[in-house]
Design a protein around this motif. Sequence first.
Motif, PDB file in Angstrom:
ATOM      1  N   ARG A  95     -17.862  -8.396   4.080  1.00 54.43           N
ATOM      2  CA  ARG A  95     -17.697  -7.864   5.437  1.00 54.43           C
ATOM      3  C   ARG A  95     -18.902  -8.230   6.303  1.00 54.43           C
ATOM      4  O   ARG A  95     -18.761  -8.553   7.475  1.00 54.43           O
ATOM      5  CB  ARG A  95     -17.529  -6.334   5.402  1.00 54.43           C
ATOM      6  N   LYS A  96     -20.072  -8.168   5.684  1.00 51.08           N
ATOM      7  CA  LYS A  96     -21.308  -8.425   6.424  1.00 51.08           C
ATOM      8  C   LYS A  96     -21.372  -9.891   6.879  1.00 51.08           C
ATOM      9  O   LYS A  96     -21.786 -10.174   8.010  1.00 51.08           O
ATOM     10  CB  LYS A  96     -22.492  -8.094   5.499  1.00 51.08           C
ATOM     11  N   LEU A 113     -19.198  -2.427   8.577  1.00 49.45           N
ATOM     12  CA  LEU A 113     -19.947  -3.599   9.052  1.00 49.45           C
ATOM     13  C   LEU A 113     -20.694  -4.305   7.911  1.00 49.45           C
ATOM     14  O   LEU A 113     -21.261  -5.368   8.124  1.00 49.45           O
ATOM     15  CB  LEU A 113     -20.957  -3.185  10.126  1.00 49.45           C
ATOM     16  N   GLY A 114     -20.700  -3.673   6.729  1.00 50.21           N
ATOM     17  CA  GLY A 114     -21.321  -4.349   5.588  1.00 50.21           C
ATOM     18  C   GLY A 114     -22.515  -3.635   4.992  1.00 50.21           C
ATOM     19  O   GLY A 114     -23.182  -4.169   4.095  1.00 50.21           O
ATOM     20  N   ILE A 138     -11.789  -2.929   3.629  1.00 47.42           N
ATOM     21  CA  ILE A 138     -12.325  -1.569   3.623  1.00 47.42           C
ATOM     22  C   ILE A 138     -11.371  -0.637   2.861  1.00 47.42           C
ATOM     23  O   ILE A 138     -11.643   0.536   2.689  1.00 47.42           O
ATOM     24  CB  ILE A 138     -12.604  -1.026   5.047  1.00 47.42           C
ATOM     25  N   ASP A 139     -10.264  -1.177   2.425  1.00 48.10           N
ATOM     26  CA  ASP A 139      -9.327  -0.426   1.588  1.00 48.10           C
ATOM     27  C   ASP A 139      -8.754  -1.396   0.552  1.00 48.10           C
ATOM     28  O   ASP A 139      -8.791  -2.615   0.755  1.00 48.10           O
ATOM     29  CB  ASP A 139      -8.210   0.168   2.468  1.00 48.10           C
ATOM     30  N   ALA A 159     -18.901  -5.389   0.495  1.00 50.77           N
ATOM     31  CA  ALA A 159     -19.814  -5.112   1.616  1.00 50.77           C
ATOM     32  C   ALA A 159     -20.446  -6.425   2.085  1.00 50.77           C
ATOM     33  O   ALA A 159     -20.572  -6.681   3.292  1.00 50.77           O
ATOM     34  CB  ALA A 159     -20.891  -4.118   1.196  1.00 50.77           C
ATOM     35  N   GLN A 160     -20.812  -7.251   1.132  1.00 49.52           N
ATOM     36  CA  GLN A 160     -21.404  -8.566   1.438  1.00 49.52           C
ATOM     37  C   GLN A 160     -20.394  -9.441   2.219  1.00 49.52           C
ATOM     38  O   GLN A 160     -20.749 -10.094   3.194  1.00 49.52           O
ATOM     39  CB  GLN A 160     -21.771  -9.241   0.100  1.00 49.52           C
ATOM     40  N   PHE A 179     -13.265  -2.081  16.886  1.00 46.43           N
ATOM     41  CA  PHE A 179     -12.487  -0.850  16.731  1.00 46.43           C
ATOM     42  C   PHE A 179     -11.912  -0.393  18.071  1.00 46.43           C
ATOM     43  O   PHE A 179     -12.467  -0.688  19.133  1.00 46.43           O
ATOM     44  CB  PHE A 179     -13.368   0.271  16.166  1.00 46.43           C
ATOM     45  N   ASN A 216     -16.724   2.449  18.399  1.00 43.08           N
ATOM     46  CA  ASN A 216     -17.559   2.820  17.251  1.00 43.08           C
ATOM     47  C   ASN A 216     -18.987   2.281  17.341  1.00 43.08           C
ATOM     48  O   ASN A 216     -19.531   1.764  16.368  1.00 43.08           O
ATOM     49  CB  ASN A 216     -16.912   2.347  15.943  1.00 43.08           C
ATOM     50  N   ASN A 229      -6.839  -2.796   7.536  1.00 48.48           N
ATOM     51  CA  ASN A 229      -7.812  -2.222   6.587  1.00 48.48           C
ATOM     52  C   ASN A 229      -7.858  -3.010   5.278  1.00 48.48           C
ATOM     53  O   ASN A 229      -8.923  -3.212   4.695  1.00 48.48           O
ATOM     54  CB  ASN A 229      -7.460  -0.763   6.276  1.00 48.48           C
ATOM     55  N   LYS A 237       0.858  -1.186   0.000  1.00 47.46           N
ATOM     56  CA  LYS A 237       0.000   0.000   0.000  1.00 47.46           C
ATOM     57  C   LYS A 237       0.891   1.232   0.000  1.00 47.46           C
ATOM     58  O   LYS A 237       1.728   1.410   0.904  1.00 47.46           O
ATOM     59  CB  LYS A 237      -0.916   0.014   1.232  1.00 47.46           C
ATOM     60  N   GLU A 241     -17.651  -3.272  -5.070  1.00 46.56           N
ATOM     61  CA  GLU A 241     -17.952  -2.609  -3.788  1.00 46.56           C
ATOM     62  C   GLU A 241     -19.069  -3.345  -3.057  1.00 46.56           C
ATOM     63  O   GLU A 241     -19.009  -3.556  -1.844  1.00 46.56           O
ATOM     64  CB  GLU A 241     -18.376  -1.158  -4.038  1.00 46.56           C
ATOM     65  N   ARG A 242     -20.082  -3.719  -3.821  1.00 49.62           N
ATOM     66  CA  ARG A 242     -21.244  -4.393  -3.219  1.00 49.62           C
ATOM     67  C   ARG A 242     -20.836  -5.771  -2.673  1.00 49.62           C
ATOM     68  O   ARG A 242     -21.256  -6.164  -1.576  1.00 49.62           O
ATOM     69  CB  ARG A 242     -22.344  -4.520  -4.284  1.00 49.62           C
ATOM     70  N   TYR A 255       0.839   5.427  -0.323  1.00 50.93           N
ATOM     71  CA  TYR A 255       0.061   6.667  -0.328  1.00 50.93           C
ATOM     72  C   TYR A 255       0.879   7.755  -1.006  1.00 50.93           C
ATOM     73  O   TYR A 255       2.087   7.828  -0.836  1.00 50.93           O
ATOM     74  CB  TYR A 255      -0.267   7.119   1.102  1.00 50.93           C
ATOM     75  N   LEU A 279     -15.650  -6.833  12.913  1.00 51.89           N
ATOM     76  CA  LEU A 279     -14.656  -5.782  13.160  1.00 51.89           C
ATOM     77  C   LEU A 279     -14.818  -5.216  14.566  1.00 51.89           C
ATOM     78  O   LEU A 279     -15.934  -4.932  15.011  1.00 51.89           O
ATOM     79  CB  LEU A 279     -14.821  -4.647  12.144  1.00 51.89           C
TER      80      LEU A 279
END
Lengths: 239, 403
Positions: A95-96, B305-306, A68-69, A92-93, A103, A107, A63, A23, A88-89, A25, A101
């Motif tokens: 991660r779900k 979280l998704g 998420i990155d 998200a699936q 923090f 959070n 990350n 990674k 992206e979708r 930056y 996670l």
Amino acid sequence: MSSDSQFCHEKGLAFLEARSLTKTYQVGSSAVHALQSVNFTAMQGDFVVINGPSGSGKTTFLNLISAIDRPTQGEVLIQGVSTNTLSERQLAQLRKDKIGLIFQSFNLIPVLSAAENAEYPLLLQRLPKTERAQRVQAILSEVGLADLGKRRPNELSGGQRQRIAIARALITRPKLVLADEPTANLDSETGAQVMDLMRRLNEEHCVVLLVVTHDPEVARYARRQVRIRDGRLMEGEGS
Amino acid sequence: MTWWIPLRSLLRNRRRTILSVAIIALGTAISLFVYGFLENSKLQIQATTVKEYGNLQIASPQLWDDTADGYEYLISPETEAQVLGLLAEHRGITGVTSQLQFPGLLAAGKLTQVVRITAQVPGNETLNIDDLVIDGRPLQPADVAAVLIGRSLANRLALKVDDVVTLTLTTVDGAYNATPLRIVGIYRFTSEQVELRSLFIPQAFAQILLNTTGIDRIIVNLTSIGATDSSTAIIQRQLDEAGLSLKVKTWNELSPFYKQLAGFFDILFGFLTLAVFVLVFFIILQVLTLAFLERTREIGTIRALGTTRGEVLGQLLLESAWLALLGSLTGVAIGLLFGTGFNALGIEWQPPGTVEASVLAVQVTFLTALPPFGVSVMATLLSAIFPAIQTSRLRVVDALRVE
């Protein structure tokens, strides 16, 4: 927990793999290499502590693992699937359904009660209300907060908030739990309680547990330690 | 995802939410009050116009287009009978009468006034002005050389009931004619111009004066103003099918004043709507941008979280929908309450060009509340779109870094 226990018998299977993970930056005209060609593998049921000084690339690593990155180069494979190939979708699936996670600053969502915070991932999964209620009750009991479900986060102590955050991370029965400095905002006694809980949950739920920390006390709980320094990962240091 | 999480999020900063609701409610209430007032004014003018013209008038196109040379447009008794026969088949008609209008010169001593004479059928309740007579009596079937004059004309020419005036006119043949008329009554009207220029005399006597048996229009009253357009179409079709060269005009076509005023009211409300829309839009845009910005880290958390971008967008828009609903409903309630209170005060006002004060009132109905409600809801929802899209598109890792 029977399915989890059964799954834990499959210890030794590679659940998570990082290949040449890089990674970079761009800061102004210069490039900052946060991670440089990191290779890493975690087996089912592993409890790994990743330590290193501030700015060494620990959180960047987490990350990228948690999708998420996105890496500049290299890839992360979860159960053999490269996250680079997912939209992206789909991320998200992922991660779900597969990642929990935790923090450093908990959070929690301030307008939701402790039980509702724990329930949130199940709402994303659109589970029926009765099943959600059963799972919330069970996980709150497991983290020792069954009686405090109706309280808002601001009515809970730091340790209680982190327990709720752990409950939220585990309620979907993920295969991978990532924790970023989970004890940093807690006193040493509460931190120890939280780490005891996480180790117990790792053993009982047989999840891959990756904890990023620079606290040597936390490192004691892990079965395996890796160190990141200047964006490079060194296996076994500090263990 | 759920309806209650956005509602809770909305209520987290109560002071800001109350401020937002108050702004939306104020805009809605002002808009509703003004709209209700304009609608009520329109209804009053509608009623006055229908009282003056009837719902429909049937006449020769030459009369409507003002293209006749002399009295060519007059309707013969046979045609009148044919039309009355057609109208008898039509349901929804509450009354029919005929009129004959012509110009003349009224003299009272040394004073004269150009007037427009309306020859009515005394006793016919359609379009009669019996209830407007404030001195003397209405025209009666037995009356011959009798006249009703307006209050303003009576004042200007210093006339009273039982005085005799002289009317000079031109017959249909182009000959001059003059007749004495006894004032049997004095009427009032809302418009000073009508009171000054309109006289009413018995139709049979007018036909003698003009040397004709014809009339110039047939007037139709309907059960409701709302039925005007549909009835016009049906009656016009019947007339065309019967081969009669007559044209139906509606009350609003006959009254340019109403059309102008209604148009003016619409423009006025349009400007007000625009002002309220812009006010609500920009203030709520500011408020929501700030509110969403403050929750960047939280948005990052739920994305981590998704929660998908679409779900975040949906939640933020739902939050603004709650805000819109709360604000607009509060505004409607305040507007209706204020309107009812205002109506109870019975404040009077004399519009320009009128001789009588009318009570200022606000139309407070569900229907008048709908447009202001819709405008406020729309302004709030639109103001949320940009900040909601912007917030939902944040990179998770960046959002989580925000303290």
